[in-house]
Design a protein around this motif. Structure first.
Motif, PDB file in Angstrom:
ATOM      1  N   UNK A  35       0.843  -1.190   0.000  1.00  0.00           N
ATOM      2  CA  UNK A  35       0.000   0.000   0.000  1.00  0.00           C
ATOM      3  C   UNK A  35       0.882   1.245   0.000  1.00  0.00           C
ATOM      4  N   UNK A  36       0.517   2.249  -0.750  1.00  0.00           N
ATOM      5  CA  UNK A  36       1.307   3.488  -0.721  1.00  0.00           C
ATOM      6  C   UNK A  36       1.085   4.239   0.593  1.00  0.00           C
ATOM      7  N   UNK A  37       2.109   4.843   1.086  1.00  0.00           N
ATOM      8  CA  UNK A  37       2.007   5.581   2.347  1.00  0.00           C
ATOM      9  C   UNK A  37       1.069   6.781   2.231  1.00  0.00           C
ATOM     10  N   UNK A  38       0.805   7.208   1.013  1.00  0.00           N
ATOM     11  CA  UNK A  38      -0.104   8.348   0.824  1.00  0.00           C
ATOM     12  C   UNK A  38      -1.532   8.007   1.246  1.00  0.00           C
ATOM     13  N   UNK A  39      -1.870   6.720   1.322  1.00  0.00           N
ATOM     14  CA  UNK A  39      -3.213   6.329   1.741  1.00  0.00           C
ATOM     15  C   UNK A  39      -3.360   6.262   3.256  1.00  0.00           C
ATOM     16  N   UNK A  40      -2.269   6.262   3.993  1.00  0.00           N
ATOM     17  CA  UNK A  40      -2.323   6.091   5.447  1.00  0.00           C
ATOM     18  C   UNK A  40      -3.203   7.128   6.142  1.00  0.00           C
ATOM     19  N   UNK A  41      -3.064   8.420   5.833  1.00  0.00           N
ATOM     20  CA  UNK A  41      -3.932   9.399   6.514  1.00  0.00           C
ATOM     21  C   UNK A  41      -5.420   9.156   6.239  1.00  0.00           C
ATOM     22  N   UNK A  42      -5.728   8.790   5.019  1.00  0.00           N
ATOM     23  CA  UNK A  42      -7.138   8.546   4.682  1.00  0.00           C
ATOM     24  C   UNK A  42      -7.655   7.290   5.381  1.00  0.00           C
ATOM     25  N   UNK A  43      -6.833   6.259   5.447  1.00  0.00           N
ATOM     26  CA  UNK A  43      -7.242   5.051   6.157  1.00  0.00           C
ATOM     27  C   UNK A  43      -7.536   5.359   7.617  1.00  0.00           C
ATOM     28  N   UNK A  44      -6.711   6.191   8.222  1.00  0.00           N
ATOM     29  CA  UNK A  44      -6.934   6.586   9.616  1.00  0.00           C
ATOM     30  C   UNK A  44      -8.276   7.298   9.765  1.00  0.00           C
ATOM     31  N   UNK A  45      -8.610   8.160   8.810  1.00  0.00           N
ATOM     32  CA  UNK A  45      -9.901   8.859   8.852  1.00  0.00           C
ATOM     33  C   UNK A  45     -11.055   7.869   8.713  1.00  0.00           C
ATOM     34  N   UNK A  46     -10.907   6.925   7.789  1.00  0.00           N
ATOM     35  CA  UNK A  46     -12.001   5.996   7.518  1.00  0.00           C
ATOM     36  C   UNK A  46     -12.197   4.973   8.630  1.00  0.00           C
ATOM     37  N   UNK A  47     -11.184   4.771   9.469  1.00  0.00           N
ATOM     38  CA  UNK A  47     -11.355   3.905  10.637  1.00  0.00           C
ATOM     39  C   UNK A  47     -12.337   4.520  11.637  1.00  0.00           C
ATOM     40  N   UNK A  48     -12.599   5.819  11.480  1.00  0.00           N
ATOM     41  CA  UNK A  48     -13.545   6.520  12.343  1.00  0.00           C
ATOM     42  C   UNK A  48     -14.780   6.994  11.567  1.00  0.00           C
ATOM     43  N   UNK A  49     -15.008   6.438  10.403  1.00  0.00           N
ATOM     44  CA  UNK A  49     -16.138   6.853   9.566  1.00  0.00           C
ATOM     45  C   UNK A  49     -17.467   6.553  10.263  1.00  0.00           C
ATOM     46  N   UNK A  50     -18.490   7.340   9.985  1.00  0.00           N
ATOM     47  CA  UNK A  50     -19.807   7.081  10.575  1.00  0.00           C
ATOM     48  C   UNK A  50     -20.400   5.740  10.111  1.00  0.00           C
ATOM     49  N   UNK A  51     -20.072   5.331   8.907  1.00  0.00           N
ATOM     50  CA  UNK A  51     -20.620   4.090   8.346  1.00  0.00           C
ATOM     51  C   UNK A  51     -19.830   2.884   8.856  1.00  0.00           C
ATOM     52  N   UNK A  52     -20.530   1.961   9.488  1.00  0.00           N
ATOM     53  CA  UNK A  52     -19.888   0.785  10.083  1.00  0.00           C
ATOM     54  C   UNK A  52     -19.140  -0.052   9.052  1.00  0.00           C
ATOM     55  N   UNK A  53     -19.740  -0.257   7.883  1.00  0.00           N
ATOM     56  CA  UNK A  53     -19.109  -1.082   6.850  1.00  0.00           C
ATOM     57  C   UNK A  53     -17.820  -0.447   6.338  1.00  0.00           C
ATOM     58  N   UNK A  54     -17.783   0.856   6.268  1.00  0.00           N
ATOM     59  CA  UNK A  54     -16.569   1.561   5.848  1.00  0.00           C
ATOM     60  C   UNK A  54     -15.471   1.349   6.901  1.00  0.00           C
ATOM     61  N   UNK A  55     -15.848   1.487   8.179  1.00  0.00           N
ATOM     62  CA  UNK A  55     -14.869   1.266   9.257  1.00  0.00           C
ATOM     63  C   UNK A  55     -14.298  -0.154   9.209  1.00  0.00           C
ATOM     64  N   UNK A  56     -15.173  -1.128   9.015  1.00  0.00           N
ATOM     65  CA  UNK A  56     -14.700  -2.523   8.943  1.00  0.00           C
ATOM     66  C   UNK A  56     -13.787  -2.745   7.745  1.00  0.00           C
ATOM     67  N   UNK A  57     -14.150  -2.177   6.600  1.00  0.00           N
ATOM     68  CA  UNK A  57     -13.321  -2.334   5.399  1.00  0.00           C
ATOM     69  C   UNK A  57     -11.969  -1.666   5.591  1.00  0.00           C
ATOM     70  N   UNK A  58     -11.957  -0.495   6.233  1.00  0.00           N
ATOM     71  CA  UNK A  58     -10.686   0.188   6.498  1.00  0.00           C
ATOM     72  C   UNK A  58      -9.824  -0.660   7.428  1.00  0.00           C
ATOM     73  N   UNK A  59     -10.454  -1.287   8.405  1.00  0.00           N
ATOM     74  CA  UNK A  59      -9.725  -2.171   9.307  1.00  0.00           C
ATOM     75  C   UNK A  59      -9.132  -3.365   8.602  1.00  0.00           C
ATOM     76  N   UNK A  60      -9.837  -3.874   7.615  1.00  0.00           N
ATOM     77  CA  UNK A  60      -9.310  -5.002   6.840  1.00  0.00           C
ATOM     78  C   UNK A  60      -8.063  -4.614   6.053  1.00  0.00           C
ATOM     79  N   UNK A  61      -8.044  -3.395   5.563  1.00  0.00           N
ATOM     80  CA  UNK A  61      -6.882  -2.929   4.800  1.00  0.00           C
ATOM     81  C   UNK A  61      -5.672  -2.769   5.711  1.00  0.00           C
ATOM     82  N   UNK A  62      -5.924  -2.210   6.894  1.00  0.00           N
ATOM     83  CA  UNK A  62      -4.833  -1.982   7.845  1.00  0.00           C
ATOM     84  C   UNK A  62      -4.394  -3.323   8.374  1.00  0.00           C
TER      85      UNK A  62
END
Length: 86
Positions: A59-86
């Motif tokens: 994964x490119x390091x440029x995605x790290x800040x966005x992944x961190x944001x999406x781990x706190x997304x209001x949508x549960x499925x988005x949070x879970x998907x972000x967790x899978x990537x991390x």
């Protein structure tokens, strides 16, 4: 890139997913990044799922800040998907 700005969230989501199941190529992460930053949770989720398919290639390091944001997304499925990537 034209699909990343399509007015239909369904079209954008399917385009993001399609990038993930395709063979790795130059520009893959640039394309996926467009969808990860989309405002629609469905598009974000499918872009994250696509990133999981490609994560073995790094994964490119440029995605790290966005992944961190999406781990706190209001949508549960988005949070879970972000967790899978991390």
């Amino acid at each position: 890139r034209a699909l990343a700005v399509d007015p239909s969230a369904t079209v954008r989501a399917r385009a993001a997913w399609s990038l993930g199941v395709s063979a790795p190529s130059n520009g893959l992460w640039d394309g996926l990044s467009l969808f990860v930053y989309d405002s629609d949770p469905r598009v974000q989720r499918l872009a994250l799922e696509a990133a999981c398919f490609q994560a073995e290639h790094g994964l490119p390091s440029t995605l790290t800040p966005r992944l961190a944001q999406l781990l706190e997304a209001p949508d549960r499925q988005v949070r879970l998907a972000a967790g899978d990537v991390v």
